[in-house]
Design an enzyme around this catalytic site. Structure first.
Site, PDB file in Angstrom:
ATOM      1  N   ALA A  71       0.833  -1.272  -0.001  1.00 32.56           N
ATOM      2  CA  ALA A  71       0.083  -0.128  -0.075  1.00 32.56           C
ATOM      3  C   ALA A  71       0.874   1.052   0.099  1.00 32.56           C
ATOM      4  O   ALA A  71       0.572   2.344  -0.729  1.00 32.56           O
ATOM      5  CB  ALA A  71      -0.783  -0.024   1.268  1.00 32.56           C
ATOM      6  N   ALA A  74       2.351   1.673  -3.286  1.00 25.95           N
ATOM      7  CA  ALA A  74       1.137   2.194  -4.401  1.00 25.95           C
ATOM      8  C   ALA A  74       0.802   3.507  -4.230  1.00 25.95           C
ATOM      9  O   ALA A  74       0.595   4.074  -5.350  1.00 25.95           O
ATOM     10  CB  ALA A  74       0.068   1.268  -4.224  1.00 25.95           C
ATOM     11  N   GLU A  75       0.679   3.801  -3.088  1.00 31.63           N
ATOM     12  CA  GLU A  75       0.205   5.265  -2.813  1.00 31.63           C
ATOM     13  C   GLU A  75       1.314   6.328  -2.919  1.00 31.63           C
ATOM     14  O   GLU A  75       0.983   7.418  -3.726  1.00 31.63           O
ATOM     15  CB  GLU A  75       0.052   5.580  -1.051  1.00 31.63           C
ATOM     16  CG  GLU A  75      -0.569   6.996  -1.026  1.00 31.63           C
ATOM     17  CD  GLU A  75      -1.904   7.077   0.088  1.00 31.63           C
ATOM     18  OE1 GLU A  75      -2.112   8.225   0.152  1.00 31.63           O
ATOM     19  OE2 GLU A  75      -2.117   6.259   0.533  1.00 31.63           O
ATOM     20  N   THR A  76       2.724   6.013  -2.834  1.00 33.15           N
ATOM     21  CA  THR A  76       3.591   6.780  -3.285  1.00 33.15           C
ATOM     22  C   THR A  76       3.675   6.988  -4.907  1.00 33.15           C
ATOM     23  O   THR A  76       3.741   7.965  -5.270  1.00 33.15           O
ATOM     24  CB  THR A  76       5.111   6.264  -2.698  1.00 33.15           C
ATOM     25  OG1 THR A  76       4.908   5.992  -1.406  1.00 33.15           O
ATOM     26  CG2 THR A  76       6.187   6.872  -3.286  1.00 33.15           C
ATOM     27  N   SER A  79       0.419   9.005  -5.967  1.00 33.54           N
ATOM     28  CA  SER A  79       0.611  10.297  -5.614  1.00 33.54           C
ATOM     29  C   SER A  79       1.749  11.260  -6.364  1.00 33.54           C
ATOM     30  O   SER A  79       1.405  12.163  -6.972  1.00 33.54           O
ATOM     31  CB  SER A  79       0.978  10.428  -4.360  1.00 33.54           C
ATOM     32  OG  SER A  79       0.163   9.845  -3.418  1.00 33.54           O
TER      33      SER A  79
END
Length: 157
Positions: A71, A74-76, A79
């Site tokens: 996660a 993925a978020e990095t 973003s």
């Protein structure tokens, strides 16, 4: 983990941020959490963001890659793509992250590739596919970011 590397940005993005006196690699880095986890951003544009993360040091008690680590990767990546889509006048703030874990990884590096699903004026959504070194899918994620205007002091408005 602390080694320096060079992220590949499109020239127009480099020029846009250089004109503002902004350190592009620092702005689009994985941040403190990503650094602790060994996240490396390899390639970055609004159309495609690629990054890697070691499995070692990011496992759960059974020795498999922790779902939360996937996660974070993925978020990095999503973003960074959202920030590049929004440009220097916008700040990307994650509002929804969804991860499906397909298989475990026990060693090596995982690679995430973020590609846009939607790029609008106020939101951006990216699909992030994370694979192991055998190119087998470990996780599929989707991140939606709110694109907020940057205030004159550099904060989100």
């Amino acid at each position: 983990m602390g080694e320096q590397h060079s992220v590949k940005f499109p020239q127009e993005v480099i020029d846009e941020y250089a004109a503002l006196g902004i350190d592009l690699p620092a702005l689009f880095s994985a941040g403190d959490l990503g650094v602790r986890m060994g996240v490396q951003i390899v390639e970055a544009s609004a159309d495609r963001v690629v990054g890697t993360m070691p499995v070692e040091g990011n496992t759960q008690p059974y020795g498999l890659l922790h779902g939360g680590a996937s996660a974070v990767l993925a978020e990095t990546l999503g973003s960074v793509g959202s920030m590049l889509h929004g440009g220097s006048g916008k700040l990307a703030v994650g509002v929804d992250l969804n991860c499906t874990h397909h298989r475990g990884a026990r060693s090596g590096l995982v690679t995430g590739v973020a590609t846009p699903v939607h790029r609008g004026r106020s939101t951006a959504t990216y699909e992030i596919v994370i694979t192991d070194e055998q190119d087998k899918r470990v996780c599929t994620a989707r991140l939606t970011c709110l694109l907020r205007d940057v205030e004159p002091n550099g904060t989100a408005g």
